[in-house]
Design an enzyme around this catalytic site. Structure first.
Site, mmCIF file in Angstrom:
data_model
loop_
_atom_site.group_PDB
_atom_site.id
_atom_site.type_symbol
_atom_site.label_atom_id
_atom_site.label_comp_id
_atom_site.label_asym_id
_atom_site.label_seq_id
_atom_site.Cartn_x
_atom_site.Cartn_y
_atom_site.Cartn_z
ATOM 1 N N SER A 158 50.715 40.967 81.867
ATOM 2 C CA SER A 158 51.864 41.481 81.005
ATOM 3 C C SER A 158 52.905 41.741 82.109
ATOM 4 O O SER A 158 52.488 42.022 83.187
ATOM 5 C CB SER A 158 51.330 42.861 80.212
ATOM 6 O OG SER A 158 52.530 43.306 79.800
ATOM 7 N N TYR A 210 47.511 51.307 79.266
ATOM 8 C CA TYR A 210 47.677 49.908 79.319
ATOM 9 C C TYR A 210 48.604 49.449 80.560
ATOM 10 O O TYR A 210 48.076 48.274 81.086
ATOM 11 C CB TYR A 210 48.845 49.402 78.186
ATOM 12 C CG TYR A 210 49.227 47.974 77.536
ATOM 13 C CD1 TYR A 210 48.111 47.341 77.048
ATOM 14 C CD2 TYR A 210 50.326 47.215 78.164
ATOM 15 C CE1 TYR A 210 48.587 45.977 77.024
ATOM 16 C CE2 TYR A 210 50.570 46.111 78.052
ATOM 17 C CZ TYR A 210 49.734 45.391 77.167
ATOM 18 O OH TYR A 210 49.958 43.922 76.983
HETATM 19 P P1 NAD Z 1 46.779 39.708 69.506
HETATM 20 O O1 NAD Z 1 46.200 41.029 69.020
HETATM 21 O O2 NAD Z 1 47.147 39.073 68.662
HETATM 22 O O3 NAD Z 1 45.132 39.059 70.185
HETATM 23 C C1 NAD Z 1 44.194 39.878 70.840
HETATM 24 C C2 NAD Z 1 43.172 39.499 70.660
HETATM 25 O O4 NAD Z 1 42.041 40.128 71.201
HETATM 26 C C3 NAD Z 1 42.632 39.691 69.222
HETATM 27 O O5 NAD Z 1 42.141 38.234 68.560
HETATM 28 C C4 NAD Z 1 41.453 40.598 69.156
HETATM 29 O O6 NAD Z 1 40.494 40.334 68.288
HETATM 30 C C5 NAD Z 1 40.936 40.351 70.694
HETATM 31 N N1 NAD Z 1 40.278 41.501 71.049
HETATM 32 C C6 NAD Z 1 40.737 42.893 71.096
HETATM 33 N N2 NAD Z 1 39.798 43.631 71.352
HETATM 34 C C7 NAD Z 1 38.475 43.080 71.361
HETATM 35 C C8 NAD Z 1 37.173 43.414 71.647
HETATM 36 N N3 NAD Z 1 36.804 44.625 71.907
HETATM 37 N N4 NAD Z 1 36.371 42.281 71.826
HETATM 38 C C9 NAD Z 1 36.671 41.084 71.710
HETATM 39 N N5 NAD Z 1 37.851 40.588 71.318
HETATM 40 C C10 NAD Z 1 38.921 41.654 71.360
HETATM 41 O O7 NAD Z 1 47.656 39.981 70.727
HETATM 42 P P2 NAD Z 1 48.495 38.848 71.635
HETATM 43 O O8 NAD Z 1 49.622 39.486 71.905
HETATM 44 O O9 NAD Z 1 48.081 37.594 71.389
HETATM 45 O O10 NAD Z 1 47.676 39.321 73.095
HETATM 46 C C11 NAD Z 1 46.966 38.550 74.019
HETATM 47 C C12 NAD Z 1 47.207 39.030 75.463
HETATM 48 O O11 NAD Z 1 48.700 39.067 75.705
HETATM 49 C C13 NAD Z 1 46.944 40.395 75.519
HETATM 50 O O12 NAD Z 1 45.994 40.613 76.730
HETATM 51 C C14 NAD Z 1 47.877 41.184 75.749
HETATM 52 O O13 NAD Z 1 48.001 42.378 76.446
HETATM 53 C C15 NAD Z 1 48.846 40.237 76.333
HETATM 54 N N6 NAD Z 1 50.356 40.315 76.166
HETATM 55 C C16 NAD Z 1 51.013 40.278 75.080
HETATM 56 C C17 NAD Z 1 52.146 40.486 75.037
HETATM 57 C C18 NAD Z 1 53.013 40.190 73.589
HETATM 58 O O14 NAD Z 1 54.097 40.623 73.677
HETATM 59 N N7 NAD Z 1 52.355 39.719 72.701
HETATM 60 C C19 NAD Z 1 53.171 40.727 76.125
HETATM 61 C C20 NAD Z 1 52.441 41.161 77.244
HETATM 62 C C21 NAD Z 1 51.019 40.848 77.110
#
Ligand code: NAD
Length: 267
Positions: free
Chosen positions: A143, A156
Site C-alpha cells: 500500500s 495497518y
Molecule cells: P477487499 O476487501 O476487496 O479484499 C481483501 C480480501 O482479503 C477479501 O477477499 C477477504 O476475504 C480476504 N481476507 C481478509 N481477511 C482474510 C483472512 N483472515 N483469511 C483469508 N482471507 C482474508 O480489499 P482490496 O482493496 O481488494 O484489498 C487487497 C489488498 O490491497 C489488501 O492487502 C489491501 O490492504 C491492499 N490495498 C488496497 C487499497 C485500496 O484502495 N483498495 C489501497 C492500498 C492497498
C-alpha cells in the site's frame, strides 16, 4: 505478450477486489489459478468462473483463514501437491481505521496476522521450491501505507511497512537463484493508493456523510487530500502491473515497491 502457460499462481484474498483482478490478469496469460479466500467462501464459485472465462486452463479454490498459521501451512502443502506455486501474490488484507489510543489488542493482532505474518508464512513455504525451479515471482500487495503514514491507521501502516521490509530481505536472499533464461526469482511490492474495492467503502461512506451522503463528493474529498491525480485506480490496473512483474523480462526487477498512487508518495 506475457505467456504464463505451465505456471501456477496462488493469489490470496482473490474472490473479489484487487486479488480477483490480479488472478484474472494472470489467467489471461494462461496461468493455472489457485484462488484463495476464507473457508466456505460464498463468492468462490463465481470467482472460479471468472478466472476460467479470463483464460485459466485450470482453477481451484483454496480456503484458509490467514490468521491461522496451521491453515496456511496446510494450504501451501496442498498447493504444492496441485502443481506448485510458481507465482505467489500476497494480496489478502484488512483495514480498520482507529486512533492508536483506541486500537485494541485484537485489532492489532488481526491486522498484523493477515497483512504481514501470512505473507511471511506463504513466502517461507513457497520460495525454496521456486529456487529449485529457477523461476518464481512473489508480488506482495502492500500500500502507499507501506511507504508513508496516515493518522488512524497504526496497525495497518506498521503491517504494510513490515511487508515492504520482508519483501526486500526475501528479494536479496533469492536474487542470485535461476537465470535470465529461467526467469529468476523476484520479490516485489505493489503500493496502491485509493483503488475502488470494498476495502475502502467504510472510508468513502464516512467521508460522504460529511457531504450529506453524496458518495461522489466523498470520493473526491478523499482524493483531494492525498492522491494528486484526483482519480481512483481500477483493480485491473494493479493486475496489469502484477502481470508485467511475472514476465521473464522483469527478472532484474526485485526488492522494489512500485506505487500505483496518482502521485501520493511523490509529495
Ligand atoms: P477487499 O476487501 O476487496 O479484499 C481483501 C480480501 O482479503 C477479501 O477477499 C477477504 O476475504 C480476504 N481476507 C481478509 N481477511 C482474510 C483472512 N483472515 N483469511 C483469508 N482471507 C482474508 O480489499 P482490496 O482493496 O481488494 O484489498 C487487497 C489488498 O490491497 C489488501 O492487502 C489491501 O490492504 C491492499 N490495498 C488496497 C487499497 C485500496 O484502495 N483498495 C489501497 C492500498 C492497498
Amino acid at each position: 505478450m506475457t505467456n504464463l502457460s505451465g505456471r501456477t499462481a496462488l493469489v490470496t484474498g482473490s474472490v473479489q477486489g484487487i486479488g480477483l483482478a490480479v488472478a484474472k490478469a494472470l489467467a489471461g496469460a494462461g496461468a493455472r489459478i489457485a484462488l484463495h479466500g476464507l473457508p466456505g467462501e460464498a463468492q468462490a464459485p463465481a470467482a472460479l468462473e471468472a478466472v476460467r472465462a479470463a483464460g485459466a486452463p485450470e482453477a481451484r479454490f483454496f480456503g484458509a483463514d490467514l490468521t491461522d498459521p496451521e491453515a496456511i501451512a496446510a494450504m501451501m502443502a496442498e498447493a504444492e501437491g496441485w502443481g506448485g506455486v510458481d507465482i505467489l501474490i500476497n494480496n489478502a488484507g484488512i483495514q480498520i481505521t482507529v486512533s492508536l489510543e483506541d486500537a485494541d489488542r485484537a485489532t492489532w493482532d488481526a491486522i498484523i496476522a493477515v497483512n504481514l505474518s501470512a505473507a511471511f508464512h506463504t513466502m517461507h513455504a513457497a520460495l525454496p521450491a521456486m529456487a529449485r525451479r529457477g523461476y518464481g515471482r512473489v508480488v506482495n500487495i502492500a500500500s502507499v501505507h507501506g511507504l508513508v503514514a496516515s493518522v488512524n491507521k497504526a496497525p495497518y501502516v506498521a503491517a504494510k511497512h513490515g511487508l515492504v521490509g520482508l519483501s526486500k530481505v526475501a528479494a536479496l536472499e533469492y536474487a542470485a537463484q535461476g537465470s535470465r533464461e529461467s526467469g529468476g526469482i523476484t520479490v516485489n511490492c505493489i503500493a496502491p493508493g485509493w483503488t475502488e474495492t470494498k476495502l475502502i467503502e467504510p472510508q468513502i461512506e464516512a467521508r460522504a456523510a460529511l457531504h450529506g451522503g453524496d458518495r461522489e463528493k466523498g470520493i473526491a474529498d478523499l482524493l483531494a487530500e492525498k492522491q494528486p491525480s484526483l482519480r481512483t485506480s481500477d483493480p485491473s490496473e494493479i493486475g496489469a502491473l502484477a502481470l508485467w512483474l511475472c514476465d521473464p523480462v522483469a527478472h532484474n526487477v526485485t526488492g522494489t515497491t512500485i506505487p500505483v498512487d496518482g502521485g501520493w508518495t511523490a509529495q
